[in-house]
Design an enzyme around this catalytic site. Structure first.
Site, PDB file in Angstrom:
ATOM      1  N   GLN A 210       0.855  -1.193   0.000  1.00 52.49           N
ATOM      2  CA  GLN A 210       0.000   0.000   0.000  1.00 52.49           C
ATOM      3  C   GLN A 210       0.889   1.241   0.000  1.00 52.49           C
ATOM      4  OE1 GLN A 210      -2.961   0.181  -0.755  1.00 52.49           O
ATOM      5  NE2 GLN A 210      -4.226   1.558   0.441  1.00 52.49           N
ATOM      6  N   HIS A 247      -1.769  -4.209   0.449  1.00 53.55           N
ATOM      7  CA  HIS A 247      -1.702  -4.543  -0.978  1.00 53.55           C
ATOM      8  C   HIS A 247      -2.334  -3.365  -1.691  1.00 53.55           C
ATOM      9  CE1 HIS A 247      -2.415  -7.789  -4.330  1.00 53.55           C
ATOM     10  NE2 HIS A 247      -1.701  -6.763  -4.750  1.00 53.55           N
ATOM     11  N   LEU A 248      -1.593  -2.715  -2.573  1.00 55.09           N
ATOM     12  CA  LEU A 248      -2.005  -1.441  -3.150  1.00 55.09           C
ATOM     13  C   LEU A 248      -3.428  -1.493  -3.705  1.00 55.09           C
ATOM     14  CD1 LEU A 248      -1.348   1.440  -3.958  1.00 55.09           C
ATOM     15  CD2 LEU A 248      -0.286   0.557  -6.045  1.00 55.09           C
ATOM     16  N   HIS A 249      -4.264  -0.581  -3.212  1.00 49.00           N
ATOM     17  CA  HIS A 249      -5.646  -0.513  -3.687  1.00 49.00           C
ATOM     18  C   HIS A 249      -6.251   0.847  -3.377  1.00 49.00           C
ATOM     19  CE1 HIS A 249      -6.092  -1.518   0.590  1.00 49.00           C
ATOM     20  NE2 HIS A 249      -7.348  -1.116   0.523  1.00 49.00           N
ATOM     21  N   PHE A 250      -7.221   1.218  -4.188  1.00 45.85           N
ATOM     22  CA  PHE A 250      -8.079   2.374  -3.968  1.00 45.85           C
ATOM     23  C   PHE A 250      -9.501   1.844  -3.773  1.00 45.85           C
ATOM     24  CE2 PHE A 250      -4.498   3.780  -6.416  1.00 45.85           C
ATOM     25  CZ  PHE A 250      -4.213   5.078  -5.987  1.00 45.85           C
TER      26      PHE A 250
END
Length: 454
Positions: A210, A247-250
């Site tokens: 993230q 964990h990279l998210h929008f």
């Protein structure tokens, strides 16, 4: 000293578990060679998978505010993304993939000048053991043993979201998943806050932590623009600012009323050479910056990305709201989790179990107890968000770091006290008017030049 808080995690996937390092379930998935039985997005299941693909047209210029109201402004591809997302989301409702019916949640606008929105969402409250989260490290390495979005079931993925190779948007109902060039995907949040609540997961198979980078933020901005719906906003929570999955998210959802944050008055404090204007929030319980303008999409995206990267590098938790179909972006550094870990938040606020992430900071208060919903007031919402905000002195320090990082500066002599006495929804005069009355401007040079008011 390591700072940690305990909170009940929100389940965003039906495959999310309280995974611990070395747990039997995690080991079983890692050792599985012929499919794990969950039809997930990992190597065990993804080979040969086909998923819908929406390829968006990469627009270079930012649409002005009037363009959305103009006839034919919403061309077919833009309207199609909106209907595609909602159509696929409704399909997952019919399949029973959500943990509860969010449309049945009570919602009201809290009386007062700000117009805070309260929602009673008892479905998001899990009667399970709280999990410990570290809140003093905004940047943490990706840990594949913990839950991440490669472990979701493919049925939770609505479509792949990529830039078109042509000068037009395209939709393919069943496109191969290119595992060599990790796709970005849009998936449902099984514990939705509002209608159409989804997750945008950039380059999902790269297993990025993230952490905002230029390309991932540009992708989020394109999604807001492509949807072309001012009631569709994207949000981002850093670690330490109530992101619980590294964990990279929008996140994104629809809400057919203005957020109080969007209505808050602002005062312009700088203009970058690219034309991007930077303003400070006024008369709002949380201090923050607003980015808007610029002639090119990349200019606005890079300005905000540079700001976020600065905050990450200085270990400052923050939240981001992408509003107005990508035309305005709010960046809000915060300290609530830190205060909570240090025992500086009152038990009264902690008992509400409200985690002030991007949606709450924007003014959409998601309440988990009927008592809090019935007693919701502007004063209570303001009190909670005031605990989220950096102090005035600390915000000035952080603002200076940001402006140094993007080669900008602010006018230290510019008084904010007078405008801050305005009522929350009273419009401010354009700060540019000051220049017409004899004020001068200065160019600050660096990687990106910036005109500041004097």
């Amino acid at each position: 000293m390591m700072l940690r808080i305990k909170r009940v995690p929100t389940l965003v996937s039906n495959f999310q578990k309280e995974e611990t390092e070395g747990s039997a379930s995690a080991v079983a998935v890692q050792q599985s060679g012929g499919g794990c039985g969950r039809n997930c997005l990992r190597d065990c299941c993804i080979q040969g998978t086909r998923l819908p693909l929406y390829a968006f047209r990469k627009v270079n210029q930012i649409a002005n505010e009037k363009s959305l109201d103009a006839p034919n402004a919403r061309d077919t591809p833009v309207a199609f993304l909106d209907s595609l997302l909602l159509g696929e989301w409704e399909d997952r409702v019919q399949r029973g993939l959500f943990r509860y019916d969010v449309t049945a949640c009570e919602t009201k606008v809290i009386p007062g000048g700000c117009g805070f929105i309260a929602q009673l969402n008892e479905g998001r409250h899990l009667k399970k053991r709280p999990t410990e989260f570290r809140v003093d490290k905004v940047l943490q390495p990706f840990d594949d043993s913990k839950f991440n979005f490669t472990k979701v079931g493919q049925e939770e993925v609505l479509f792949q979201f990529e830039a078109s190779e042509h000068d037009e948007a395209q939709f393919i109902a069943a496109a191969p998943v290119d595992t060599e060039n990790s796709p970005s995907v849009v998936a449902i949040n099984v514990s939705p806050i509002e209608y159409g609540h989804v997750l945008l997961i950039p380059r999902i198979l790269e297993r990025l932590p993230q952490r905002i980078d230029h390309e991932s933020f540009l992708l989020a901005l394109y999604m807001a623009m492509e949807a072309g719906n001012p009631y569709f906003r994207l949000g981002y929570n850093s670690l330490g600012a109530f992101a619980t999955i590294n964990h990279l998210h929008f996140q994104a959802y629809y809400l057919a009323v203005p957020f109080p944050l969007e209505k808050a008055p602002t005062e312009k404090i700088a203009t970058m050479k690219s034309g991007v204007n930077i303003s400070a929030l006024l008369n709002y319980p949380v201090r923050g910056l607003v980015f808007e303008g610029g002639s090119m999409v990349r200019d606005l995206s890079d300005a905000v990305s540079d700001c976020c990267i600065c905050l990450q590098d200085h270990n400052i938790p923050f939240n981001v709201l992408i509003a107005d179909s990508g035309r305005r972006i709010f960046v809000v550094p915060q300290c609530y989790a830190e205060k909570q870990a240090l025992g500086e938040v009152s038990s009264e606020l902690l008992d509400t179990q409200v985690n002030p992430a991007v949606w709450e900071i924007s003014g959409h208060m998601v309440l988990k107890r009927k008592k809090d919903y019935e007693e919701a007031s502007e004063a209570n919402a303001w009190r909670l968000l005031a605990e989220v905000s950096l102090s005035e002195a600390r915000f000035e320090e952080v603002k200076a770091l940001i402006f140094e990082a993007i080669s900008c500066d602010v006018n230290e002599n510019q008084a904010l006290d007078e405008p801050s006495k305005l009522a929350p929804n009273e419009p401010l005069k354009e700060v540019d008017a000051a220049a017409k009355n004899g004020s001068s401007s200065t160019m600050i040079t660096g990687n990106q030049e910036c005109v500041v008011l004097q």
